[in-house]
Design an enzyme around this catalytic site. Sequence first.
Site, PDB file in Angstrom:
ATOM      1  CE  LYS A 146      -3.828  -2.181  -0.546  1.00  0.00           C
ATOM      2  NZ  LYS A 146      -4.586  -3.133   0.466  1.00  0.00           N
TER       3      LYS A 146
HETATM    4  C1  LIG Z   1      -5.570  -4.052   0.737  1.00  0.00           C
HETATM    5  C2  LIG Z   1      -7.174  -3.799   0.996  1.00  0.00           C
HETATM    6  C3  LIG Z   1      -7.848  -4.337   1.906  1.00  0.00           C
HETATM    7  C4  LIG Z   1      -7.333  -4.979   3.081  1.00  0.00           C
HETATM    8  O1  LIG Z   1      -6.207  -4.504   3.692  1.00  0.00           O
HETATM    9  P1  LIG Z   1      -5.424  -5.499   5.018  1.00  0.00           P
HETATM   10  O2  LIG Z   1      -4.752  -4.038   5.669  1.00  0.00           O
HETATM   11  O3  LIG Z   1      -4.716  -6.332   4.020  1.00  0.00           O
HETATM   12  O4  LIG Z   1      -6.359  -5.812   5.541  1.00  0.00           O
HETATM   13  C5  LIG Z   1      -9.152  -4.022   1.946  1.00  0.00           C
HETATM   14  N1  LIG Z   1      -9.794  -3.196   0.652  1.00  0.00           N
HETATM   15  C6  LIG Z   1      -9.020  -2.922  -0.038  1.00  0.00           C
HETATM   16  C7  LIG Z   1      -9.808  -2.273  -1.214  1.00  0.00           C
HETATM   17  C8  LIG Z   1      -7.609  -3.262  -0.045  1.00  0.00           C
HETATM   18  O5  LIG Z   1      -7.125  -2.894  -1.452  1.00  0.00           O
END
Ligand SMILES: *Cc1c(COP(=O)(O)O)cnc(C)c1O
Length: 386
Positions: A187
């Site tokens: 991210k």
């Molecule tokens: C990555 C992601 C999540 C989940 O994030 P985590 O921190 O891995 O739980 C949820 N929604 C979207 C749209 C994502 O891209």
Amino acid sequence: MTHQMKVPFFRPSVGDAEIDAVAECMRSGWLTTGPNAAEFEKRFSAMLGEGTHAVAVNSATAALHLGLEAMGVGPGSEVIVPTLTFTATAEVVRYLGATPVFVDMDPETLCLDLQDTEAAVTPKTKAIMPVHFAGRPANLTRLREIADRHGILILDDAAHALPASHKGKPIGDCLADVTAFSFYANKTMTTGEGGMLVTRNDQIASRSRTMRLHGMDRDVFNRFTDTKASWVYDVVAPGYKYNLTDVAAAMGLVQHARLDEFLEKRTRLAAEYDSALSDLPITLPPHAAPEDTHSWHLYIIRLADDAPVDRDTFITRLQEAGIGCSVHYRPLHQMSVWKPYCSGKSFPAADDYFNRCVSIPLFMDMNAPEQERVIEVLHSILGGQS
Ligand SMILES: *Cc1c(COP(=O)(O)O)cnc(C)c1O
């Protein structure tokens, strides 16, 4: 040589400052939720706006789950979810025994279709979960109007949208009741795994703090720093184990301080792609609305009807050329677990999008030769001038 250069889809930007911060935490003798997590929450809420509560957790999925739980979502509730998202957005609705109601995407924005969203509201609807897809803010102004008209809440899935803004207000302190951010490895900032719940609602913040650590009325750090004995606590609900470690928070503090630098680089890379790819038979990613800002978490192109190859062949060619890529995402209504929730419905925009979409490399530490190589390979596959 450059024709042999491989370019990964993503590489996290982790330097000596992150490594030193983590090492210092490991030497400190305090590993679980403690002073780093408290400081991380403080700086995170200060960045978004005075009066926001930030609750550090071990994933965005945890933040979404806690947010829905604190909103009172449970069996018999319905929650509106875009079909174009990662499965976590929908699965948390099922954790609570509620029903996800899927809506199609708007091909102009890649975010949920506003007409479909309003049409999906029923007397059972408790919340809408907009996803700021790829980092482009959804139209929270219109979503707030829809939510207020029907007396329902907004839980922002902002896993792609750090930092981003809508009409001058940062996502996280802009018209949603609760916002969830992700610090997963790929991210816009990372703690390896991690997340943050943000809200201005005191009750939701307090409930989330309690539920993230077993439903205990004092967290572990308070128990060991307060003057009260550490064993004096009550358990007020069957909670979860969602707290963020201080090791992860140490990394988060460093990454958080770099967000402006990250955004500037991502914005520059996106602008470079925009101009270098404009003559190809593809649709370039939508920009943010005029008063909004985009986080450029993902750069997603869509193949046009006159592209010389289909999407899967295109991906094979990229792989052969050593260029990493990804698909975000196969829509949830096509997934086995979610199909039963979609019977009788169709999602033509998301189906069409899925047949055309490819995410190409865009990451903080991408260098100019790497981006030039991606651009060169795209021209060679899609037949534009290179
Ligand atoms: C990555 C992601 C999540 C989940 O994030 P985590 O921190 O891995 O739980 C949820 N929604 C979207 C749209 C994502 O891209």
